[in-house]
Write an enzyme that holds these catalytic residues in place. Structure first.
Site, PDB file in Angstrom:
ATOM      1  N   GLY A 282     -15.775  25.247  51.510  1.00  0.00           N
ATOM      2  CA  GLY A 282     -14.532  24.482  51.382  1.00  0.00           C
ATOM      3  C   GLY A 282     -13.326  25.455  50.916  1.00  0.00           C
TER       4      GLY A 282
ATOM      5  N   GLY B 264      -8.929  26.031  49.982  1.00  0.00           N
ATOM      6  CA  GLY B 264      -7.658  25.391  49.730  1.00  0.00           C
ATOM      7  C   GLY B 264      -6.677  26.294  49.259  1.00  0.00           C
TER       8      GLY B 264
ATOM      9  N   MET C  82      -5.762  27.180  46.431  1.00  0.00           N
ATOM     10  CA  MET C  82      -6.344  27.964  45.141  1.00  0.00           C
ATOM     11  C   MET C  82      -7.359  29.089  45.156  1.00  0.00           C
ATOM     12  SD  MET C  82      -5.491  24.941  42.102  1.00  0.00           S
ATOM     13  CE  MET C  82      -5.742  26.496  40.947  1.00  0.00           C
TER      14      MET C  82
ATOM     15  N   LYS D 140     -16.342  28.342  42.945  1.00  0.00           N
ATOM     16  CA  LYS D 140     -15.018  28.429  43.449  1.00  0.00           C
ATOM     17  C   LYS D 140     -14.499  29.871  43.069  1.00  0.00           C
ATOM     18  CE  LYS D 140     -10.796  26.114  43.822  1.00  0.00           C
ATOM     19  NZ  LYS D 140     -10.104  24.998  43.656  1.00  0.00           N
TER      20      LYS D 140
ATOM     21  N   ASP E 172      -2.843  17.604  38.892  1.00  0.00           N
ATOM     22  CA  ASP E 172      -2.926  17.707  40.193  1.00  0.00           C
ATOM     23  C   ASP E 172      -3.915  16.535  40.777  1.00  0.00           C
ATOM     24  OD1 ASP E 172      -2.212  18.907  42.748  1.00  0.00           O
ATOM     25  OD2 ASP E 172      -3.879  20.202  42.465  1.00  0.00           O
TER      26      ASP E 172
END
Length: 536
Positions: A35, A37, A39, A58, A161
């Protein structure tokens, strides 16, 4: 090793991903990109220190260029780690570090499933499913808003968020999905005492930002998350965002969130049959002024519980219309187990005295949590067919113990009886009873009279609400993570004192729930029957 990993996103790229195949901190072997995005990127990895256990890593899209940024990053990971231990509805964070290029990363539990954005794009959810998702999101947010302990003080935490991409539904064998809230990386403490702010620049997702968030206010509170939750609920229910903008610019969204009135759910989709209470709740969450919104997630959880009862009642009414007018008798599952309870005798190893104790009862329908109480015959009679309630009192941050309280209330005589016991989560028996309460969702209260103590005289059934079952599930799941700062004896004293403090509010809540719900115990049991056996 990871079996059947998610298909690689990196394989669709012409360039190779520089992290795939590398080790982070000599421990995490990066296997695949799963994944990405704004950030950063999320990778599937193996924790070689734990036998190749699958984890998610991440890696953020920024560099730790200063000591200040490093401290902020470490603080945010600390927040995520604490919250993930407190609630099953918040993703677990295990550790953090920096790559050779000084890029920060953190390691979290590997989740298999889909985020809410992908789900909403591909399918229409039923009202009951949406309600379940909302309740689980609220449970996670309630935990965060309750706060974390830092240097001996409690600090509430807001997410800032909340959006479909940050809501993840796990794929499990069970019928119900577990909902996880992702990315508390831009959360901040509510109080200025923390002395910690992320940045003076704007951080967030424009379509889901509260008006005060877009103004750049530093002291956002929980009502900012509530506004974002309102947009999320609107989107799930109506299938569309409440504001349809011509562009994705900051100015366009600022105008929408500050000045546009959201349409009603029925305006967006005339075919919708959503309870009026739910529609009103969504619109309250979307109020421009923070004072016009629900003031806490707990307030929303109470409303959602009432909405759930209304939906169940609607389903039951439809079932009643379909039932044939034949002599066939429908017997709720609890009435079958209640009959078995009436055949039970008082244990020989228990004294003949006004006492009570919990017990897991093995019945033909399975193992059922029960509470056995011995009282004088006249006292039992005072509370039969009256108001009943259940309270779970705990201070898991200091000792893993639950005070399980059953409330018997006779409003006509202004009399209340409190039946209670302790469930120590360090004890296997206490764990099993707590887990059974969470899974079954109800328990039987068996009455024995001191005058004729041999056989059970009466049985009543009490149900737990969604929040109570969630708390029990979380407590059982995290039983190994709790620390003991006090002794067992001290924990019991503290929980008893907390119970005494809450007694008046417990009675008020019990009476209010009876008045608002207008649902008798027999109706609740009938609902439980349809829950187990299903109905179209």
């Amino acid at each position: 090793m990871v079996q059947n990993p998610i298909p690689s996103l990196a394989n669709n790229k012409t360039e190779l991903d520089i992290y795939i195949g590398k080790f982070l901190n000599n421990r995490y072997l990066i296997r695949d990109l799963i994944g990405k995005g704004g950030m950063g990127r999320v990778y599937l990895a193996e924790d070689v220190a734990k036998g190749g256990m699958a984890v998610a890593v991440k890696i953020l899209s920024l560099s730790l260029g200063s000591q200040q940024i490093s401290q902020r990053f470490a603080r945010e990971i600390f927040i995520g780690a604490q919250l993930g231990r407190k609630s099953r509805n918040i993703v677990r964070v295990f550790s953090y570090g920096a790559t050779e290029e000084n890029i920060p990363y953190y390691v979290m539990e590997y989740l298999q499933g889909k985020n809410l954005k992908r789900i909403l794009k591909n399918q229409t959810l039923s009202l009951s499913k949406i309600l379940d998702i909302c309740q689980q999101i609220c449970s996670g947010l309630y935990c965060a808003h309750q706060g974390i302990i830092l240097k001996g003080e409690n600090y509430p935490v807001i997410h800032r968020d909340i959006k479909p991409e940050n809501i993840f539904l796990l794929e499990e064998i069970k019928k119900d999905n577990v909902v996880k809230i992702l990315d508390f990386g831009i959360a901040k403490f509510l109080t200025e005492r923390s002395g910690m702010t992320l940045t003076d620049s704007f951080i967030g997702s424009l379509p889901y930002c509260s008006p005060e968030h877009m103004e750049g206010r530093k002291l956002l509170d929980v009502r900012s998350d509530i506004y974002s939750l309102g947009i999320l609920m609107f989107e799930m229910l109506a299938g569309k965002h409440p504001f349809q903008t011509t562009s994705n610019s900051f100015g366009t969204w600022y105008q929408a969130h500050h000045f546009e009135t959201p349409p009603s759910l029925e305006e967006v989709n005339p075919q919708l049959t959503i309870p009026a209470k739910w529609q009103k709740l969504v619109m309250r969450c979307l109020a421009k002024e923070v004072g016009d919104r629900p003031q806490s997630i707990k307030e929303i959880l109470v409303d959602l519980e009432h909405i759930k009862l209304e939906l169940e009642q609607s389903v039951n009414n439809k079932i009643d219309e379909k039932l044939p007018s034949s002599p066939v008798q429908i017997v709720p599952v609890t009435s079958l187990t209640e009959k078995e309870c009436l055949q039970k005798t008082w244990p020989k190893n228990r004294p003949i005295a006004p006492i009570g104790f919990p017990y897991l009862l093995h019945t033909l329908q399975g193992t059922i949590p029960t509470f056995w109480a011995m009282l004088p015959k006249q006292e039992i009679a005072k509370f039969l067919d009256k108001n009943y309630g259940t309270e779970l009192i705990a201070k898991m941050n200091i000792y893993p113990m639950i005070l399980w309280v059953t409330v018997l209330h006779n409003a006509q005589k202004s009399q209340t009886k409190w039946l209670s016991c302790f469930l120590d989560m360090n004890d296997g028996r206490g764990q099993k009873i707590a887990q059974s309460l969470a899974e079954i969702g109800y328990y039987h209260l068996l009455f024995f009279s001191i005058e004729d103590p041999t056989n059970c005289k009466h049985v009543i059934t009490l149900t737990l609400n969604a929040n109570q079952r969630q708390y029990l599930t979380d407590w059982v799941a995290n039983k190994h993570n709790y620390q003991e700062f006090i002794s067992t004896k001290q924990a019991k004293i503290i929980l008893k004192a907390e119970h005494e403090r809450l007694k008046a509010s417990i009675i008020r809540k019990l009476v209010a729930n009876i008045e608002n719900k207008g649902v008798s115990l027999k109706t609740s049991l009938l609902k439980l029957y349809y829950f187990f056996f299903g109905a179209e």
